[in-house]
Enzyme design. Sequence first.
Site, short mmCIF file in Angstrom:
data_model
loop_
_atom_site.label_atom_id
_atom_site.label_comp_id
_atom_site.label_asym_id
_atom_site.label_seq_id
_atom_site.Cartn_x
_atom_site.Cartn_y
_atom_site.Cartn_z
N SER A 1 0.81 -0.99 0.11
CA SER A 1 -0.13 -0.05 -0.13
C SER A 1 1.07 1.41 -0.03
O SER A 1 0.32 2.39 -0.24
CB SER A 1 -0.65 -0.42 1.17
OG SER A 1 -0.49 0.00 2.28
N HIS B 1 -5.50 -3.91 -1.24
CA HIS B 1 -5.73 -3.42 -1.68
C HIS B 1 -5.39 -3.87 -2.95
O HIS B 1 -5.66 -2.92 -4.40
CB HIS B 1 -4.58 -2.18 -2.13
CG HIS B 1 -4.93 -1.80 -1.20
ND1 HIS B 1 -4.92 -0.12 -0.31
CD2 HIS B 1 -3.43 -1.60 0.60
CE1 HIS B 1 -5.04 0.46 0.38
NE2 HIS B 1 -4.01 -0.58 1.54
N LYS C 1 -12.33 -1.52 2.12
CA LYS C 1 -11.34 -1.14 1.21
C LYS C 1 -12.50 -0.60 -0.33
O LYS C 1 -13.75 0.33 -0.77
CB LYS C 1 -10.21 -1.37 0.88
CG LYS C 1 -9.32 -0.90 1.55
CD LYS C 1 -7.82 -1.90 1.33
CE LYS C 1 -7.39 -1.67 2.61
NZ LYS C 1 -6.87 -0.45 3.89
C1 LIG Z 1 -2.60 -5.12 3.15
C2 LIG Z 1 -3.27 -4.63 4.50
N1 LIG Z 1 -4.02 -5.72 5.29
C3 LIG Z 1 -4.86 -5.75 6.10
C4 LIG Z 1 -5.23 -4.36 6.42
C5 LIG Z 1 -6.75 -4.28 7.49
O1 LIG Z 1 -7.94 -4.28 6.40
P1 LIG Z 1 -9.43 -3.91 7.61
O2 LIG Z 1 -9.03 -2.20 7.14
O3 LIG Z 1 -10.13 -4.58 6.85
O4 LIG Z 1 -9.17 -4.45 9.48
C6 LIG Z 1 -4.99 -3.31 5.87
C7 LIG Z 1 -5.87 -2.00 5.79
O5 LIG Z 1 -5.26 -1.09 5.83
C8 LIG Z 1 -4.27 -3.64 4.71
O6 LIG Z 1 -3.75 -2.34 3.63
#
Ligand SMILES: Cc1ncc(COP(=O)(O)O)c(C=O)c1O
Length: 400
Positions: free
Chosen positions: A188, A216, A248
Amino acid sequence: MVKMRDPTSFLREEYEALVKSELDWKIRVLQGPSTPWCVVDGKKVLMFCSNNYLSLSNHPKLKEAAIKAVQTHGAGSGSVRPIAGTMDIHVELEKRLAKFKHAEASLVYQTGFAANAGLIPQLVGKEDLIISDELNHGSIIDGVRLAHGERAVYKHSDAQDLRRVLDEAEKHSPPYRRILIITDGVFSMDGDIAPLDKIAKAAAEHGAMVYVDDAHGEGVLGEGGRGIVSHFKLTRDLVHVEMGTFSKAFGVVGGHVSGSKDLFNFAYNKSRTWLLSGSHPPAVAAACIAAVDVLEKEPQHVKTLWEHTTYFKKAMKDLGFNIGNSQTPITPIIVGESGVAKKLSQRLFEEGVFALPIVYPMVAREKSRIRTIMNAALTRKDLDFAISAFEKIGRELQII
Ligand SMILES: Cc1ncc(COP(=O)(O)O)c(C=O)c1O
């Protein structure tokens, strides 16, 4: 005499240290929905940093589904999933998602973070090894920390280095019982895509399990936004856990894993975050079902997202900005020093564009940036507005 402790003084001291080094979060507040033009801290701005890639949080079908579910099922679920908190809509969501993902089964968690923190520690024990990309997301890192297995790291997105770690692992005596390879699908901070095809191939040669966090990539990559496994046209015997989020591109909230029926049965019986924390309110589950429905029936959102992405990246590159090596709708504008990134973000906000700076320790000190995230609901006029603002301030701050 026992030395008296001050039980709470560290709270203020540590906070003040963060403020002094400018590492504290300054929270901006959205007054209303996360729409392309929105109100943030009282100012009308163009949203350029939300994860709401397809603007599904504003889609009438999602909103209607949420309202209807409150009327039919109430405001809350009343329990954790294994006791009395599994409603028909939770089950329907899992079935719809599995079908969308072309997987045998999907399991829904409260969040993506809860999926990683709950499942990863269960997949490995003391006799096992976890191999992780060095730039994996914090929720993976925390999941790995909760696991009892041994840990190894390979260089970012470097399948060759992964092979080196795997070969090294084979020398371990006694042989590791299980090996788990875990990677983000899309990273990200830079918007680059993990070489999942190469990772899966290397894993298969060692009988290792592959776990990809596609937070993402979902709703963004692959056929109709089906995610990274679809993007690389991989089969589920090569990628064993495809984890994702509804928070997202799906525009709601919630995490999930997709894979085999065996994975599903194992995961829901063993993940403590799933077993011991309340299930989604009906409105959330219903809105997530509607999001899957929209992705299946309205392919135009994903298409527009990519058209906008190509247009914006080209314009920014032509202007002379350093946009890194992103392959996705995440476009970093790399400016170097943290002070410059912060100033750029502040000036963009004054000019009506909302995009946050990302600085050390989230990225290397000399790679401070503004991270922009494309949104399908923007118009070309909106993009031109943002590009002009970047051009004006980029020249003003002598970035271009
Ligand atoms: C790569 C990644 N994994 C997991 C998450 C966590 O997701 P959630 O918002 O559903 O807790 C995020 C969120 O920022 C993320 O970017």
